[in-house]
Design a protein around this motif. Structure first.
Motif, PDB file in Angstrom:
ATOM      1  N   GLU A 182     -10.145  72.956 116.418  1.00  0.00           N
ATOM      2  CA  GLU A 182     -10.325  74.364 116.794  1.00  0.00           C
ATOM      3  C   GLU A 182     -10.706  74.486 118.263  1.00  0.00           C
ATOM      4  O   GLU A 182     -10.210  75.363 118.980  1.00  0.00           O
ATOM      5  N   GLU A 183     -11.561  73.587 118.739  1.00  0.00           N
ATOM      6  CA  GLU A 183     -11.976  73.614 120.141  1.00  0.00           C
ATOM      7  C   GLU A 183     -10.801  73.275 121.059  1.00  0.00           C
ATOM      8  O   GLU A 183     -10.587  73.937 122.081  1.00  0.00           O
ATOM      9  N   TYR A 184     -10.017  72.261 120.669  1.00  0.00           N
ATOM     10  CA  TYR A 184      -8.839  71.909 121.465  1.00  0.00           C
ATOM     11  C   TYR A 184      -7.856  73.078 121.484  1.00  0.00           C
ATOM     12  O   TYR A 184      -7.229  73.359 122.501  1.00  0.00           O
ATOM     13  N   ASN A 185      -7.743  73.747 120.348  1.00  0.00           N
ATOM     14  CA  ASN A 185      -6.811  74.865 120.266  1.00  0.00           C
ATOM     15  C   ASN A 185      -7.247  76.019 121.163  1.00  0.00           C
ATOM     16  O   ASN A 185      -6.422  76.670 121.807  1.00  0.00           O
ATOM     17  N   LYS A 186      -8.561  76.281 121.219  1.00  0.00           N
ATOM     18  CA  LYS A 186      -9.071  77.343 122.087  1.00  0.00           C
ATOM     19  C   LYS A 186      -8.766  77.039 123.552  1.00  0.00           C
ATOM     20  O   LYS A 186      -8.346  77.915 124.310  1.00  0.00           O
ATOM     21  N   GLN A 187      -8.997  75.777 123.930  1.00  0.00           N
ATOM     22  CA  GLN A 187      -8.705  75.381 125.305  1.00  0.00           C
ATOM     23  C   GLN A 187      -7.201  75.501 125.588  1.00  0.00           C
ATOM     24  O   GLN A 187      -6.797  75.954 126.659  1.00  0.00           O
ATOM     25  N   ARG A 204      -3.587  67.166 117.438  1.00  0.00           N
ATOM     26  CA  ARG A 204      -2.902  66.547 116.298  1.00  0.00           C
ATOM     27  C   ARG A 204      -3.706  65.387 115.729  1.00  0.00           C
ATOM     28  O   ARG A 204      -3.787  65.212 114.511  1.00  0.00           O
ATOM     29  N   LYS A 205      -4.313  64.576 116.598  1.00  0.00           N
ATOM     30  CA  LYS A 205      -5.123  63.453 116.115  1.00  0.00           C
ATOM     31  C   LYS A 205      -6.334  63.957 115.338  1.00  0.00           C
ATOM     32  O   LYS A 205      -6.721  63.362 114.323  1.00  0.00           O
ATOM     33  N   ALA A 206      -6.947  65.054 115.820  1.00  0.00           N
ATOM     34  CA  ALA A 206      -8.089  65.626 115.105  1.00  0.00           C
ATOM     35  C   ALA A 206      -7.679  66.124 113.730  1.00  0.00           C
ATOM     36  O   ALA A 206      -8.406  65.932 112.738  1.00  0.00           O
ATOM     37  N   MET A 207      -6.514  66.761 113.637  1.00  0.00           N
ATOM     38  CA  MET A 207      -6.061  67.266 112.348  1.00  0.00           C
ATOM     39  C   MET A 207      -5.674  66.132 111.399  1.00  0.00           C
ATOM     40  O   MET A 207      -5.823  66.256 110.179  1.00  0.00           O
ATOM     41  N   GLU A 208      -5.212  65.012 111.963  1.00  0.00           N
ATOM     42  CA  GLU A 208      -4.852  63.867 111.116  1.00  0.00           C
ATOM     43  C   GLU A 208      -6.058  63.319 110.372  1.00  0.00           C
ATOM     44  O   GLU A 208      -5.935  62.825 109.250  1.00  0.00           O
ATOM     45  N   VAL A 209      -7.237  63.391 111.001  1.00  0.00           N
ATOM     46  CA  VAL A 209      -8.454  62.890 110.347  1.00  0.00           C
ATOM     47  C   VAL A 209      -9.256  64.014 109.711  1.00  0.00           C
ATOM     48  O   VAL A 209     -10.371  63.802 109.233  1.00  0.00           O
ATOM     49  N   GLY A 210      -8.717  65.221 109.725  1.00  0.00           N
ATOM     50  CA  GLY A 210      -9.385  66.346 109.069  1.00  0.00           C
ATOM     51  C   GLY A 210     -10.543  66.942 109.851  1.00  0.00           C
ATOM     52  O   GLY A 210     -11.364  67.667 109.292  1.00  0.00           O
ATOM     53  N   ASP A 211     -10.625  66.649 111.178  1.00  0.00           N
ATOM     54  CA  ASP A 211     -11.710  67.204 112.005  1.00  0.00           C
ATOM     55  C   ASP A 211     -11.269  68.561 112.546  1.00  0.00           C
ATOM     56  O   ASP A 211     -10.875  68.689 113.700  1.00  0.00           O
ATOM     57  N   GLU A 212     -11.365  69.591 111.699  1.00  0.00           N
ATOM     58  CA  GLU A 212     -10.852  70.894 112.076  1.00  0.00           C
ATOM     59  C   GLU A 212     -11.705  71.570 113.145  1.00  0.00           C
ATOM     60  O   GLU A 212     -11.213  72.376 113.932  1.00  0.00           O
ATOM     61  N   ASP A 213     -13.003  71.225 113.204  1.00  0.00           N
ATOM     62  CA  ASP A 213     -13.864  71.813 114.239  1.00  0.00           C
ATOM     63  C   ASP A 213     -13.413  71.362 115.630  1.00  0.00           C
ATOM     64  O   ASP A 213     -13.318  72.172 116.562  1.00  0.00           O
ATOM     65  N   ALA A 214     -13.151  70.051 115.761  1.00  0.00           N
ATOM     66  CA  ALA A 214     -12.667  69.536 117.050  1.00  0.00           C
ATOM     67  C   ALA A 214     -11.298  70.120 117.359  1.00  0.00           C
ATOM     68  O   ALA A 214     -11.020  70.512 118.498  1.00  0.00           O
TER      69      ALA A 214
END
Length: 395
Positions: free
Chosen positions: A155-160, A143-153
């Protein structure tokens, strides 16, 4: 990493403790530091059924009628849900709660077999230990990554997270296989297994006692066991306004009017006479992404026919929504009120989890819902066979 949670809110009401009824759950508790003269509420969030007790000498006792079968309840000491709230599964029988503290944390729950079974499931899914904690930590990072628009990070968190979720589902699936006749299986099935195919398969293998639970009867017969879902919250952005609706196959599709990316209002009525596929999703929704290739294929195949696809995002931040649409090349009409789970259309359609979708027929009635993977093309080809044939490249 979407998980359905009960909102710990209470609609105060009163239900008499019918001790003379045969089908009741009797709860006794002794918590050494529990606050005397404090109200304890027991609340079924789907129906509004409520029982109450007052703590005296650090003890309380309450009785809840269970005429409709086993279900999950919120039990709350006092008014602070973070401090005094817990979820309990109840069916006919007895539960005893003991502890050295003032609330339910670290308390011991004992009694009939269903009490033990509920505790087993709670331990398997605990968010503060083992894989449960790892999953909760990943969700926070996501959620924190999406708040700043870091979709690559993200995506990695989502895979894990997907790996951990798969592991959790495997463990819970095994537990259900070993407890085919437990009423608690209804909770496991409806919370952790979202697709219709998964749920139908699991339901078919259950015993009659499990199928008779209020949870599964409510799932199997929507609107008949209990009139509606009350105060349900799905973890993400915003909260649903009021009581969500529920669409039924064959019933009318609720009207809506939602802005597109340019702020132009788009209404369901604009597509009268067409098949309309409505997909509820969000940029932060990990489970929504595997669905995208199937939606793209269906849209490409049928977009020149009597068909339109609409994406309704449950985002609350426009930048994240716009970026996700561009990154994933969602080449259909995309709409959002930017109210998160407060979106009135999601509430009207009963979208209490995502991905969630409905297919509306040319007559304005619901044709299908929750089509995932290859089911999307299969259903559309069945309804529009001529369009499916003309979309196939000729040799």
């Amino acid at each position: 990493m979407i998980r359905k949670l009960f909102a710990l809110t209470f609609c105060m009401g009163s239900v008499a403790a019918y001790a003379q009824q045969q089908d009741v759950a009797i709860i006794t508790a002794k918590l050494d530091k529990s606050p005397n003269d404090t109200l304890v509420n027991l609340y079924e969030p789907y129906s509004g059924d409520t029982a109450t007790a007052v703590i005296k000498n650090h003890q309380f006792k309450m009785t809840m009628p269970i005429a409709k079968g086993g279900s999950v309840y919120i039990m709350q000491i006092g008014s602070n849900p973070e401090l005094g709230g817990t979820l309990v599964y109840l069916e006919k029988g007895k539960m005893n709660i003991t502890g050295k503290g003032g609330y339910f944390k670290d308390a011991t729950f004992s009694g009939d077999a269903w009490v033990k079974e509920w505790q087993e499931v709670m331990n398997l899914t605990a968010p503060d230990a083992g894989d449960g904690k790892a999953l909760a930590d990943l969700e926070q990072k996501y959620r924190k990554a999406m708040e700043v628009g870091d979709e690559d990070a993200a995506e990695e968190y989502n895979k894990q997270g997907a790996i951990l979720q798969k592991k959790q589902k495997d463990v819970l699936g095994k537990w259900m296989q070993e407890h085919r006749n437990s009423g608690v299986t209804g909770y496991v099935m409806t919370i952790y297994f979202n697709t219709q195919r998964e749920m139908d398969s699991l339901y078919a293998g259950l015993g009659e006692h499990a199928k008779a639970s209020r949870i599964l009867q409510r799932w199997k017969n929507p609107g008949k066991v209990d009139p509606s879902i009350v105060n349900v919250k799905v973890g993400a952005e915003g909260e649903a306004p009021g009581t969500p609706g529920s669409v039924k196959i064959g019933g009318p599709a609720p009207a809506f009017s939602i802005p597109d990316m340019d702020g132009k209002m788009v209404s369901l009525a604009d597509f009268k006479g067409k098949y309309v596929f409505v997909d509820f999703w969000a940029s932060w929704c990990g489970p929504c992404k595997p669905q995208i290739p199937f939606l793209k294929a269906a849209n490409d195949k049928f977009k020149n026919s009597n068909f339109v696809m609409l994406g309704i995002s449950l985002d609350s931040k426009k930048e994240a929504w716009v970026k996700a649409v561009a990154k994933h090349e969602l080449n259909w009409l995309n709409l959002s009120s930017l109210k998160g789970w407060g979106d009135a259309t999601a509430s009207a359609y009963g979208a209490s989890y995502i991905p969630f979708n409905v297919l509306i027929g040319p007559d304005g009635n619901i044709v299908a819902r929750n089509l995932y993977g290859e089911e999307v093309d299969k259903k559309l080809s069945e309804l529009m066979p001529q369009a499916a044939l003309t979309a196939i490249p000729q040799k």
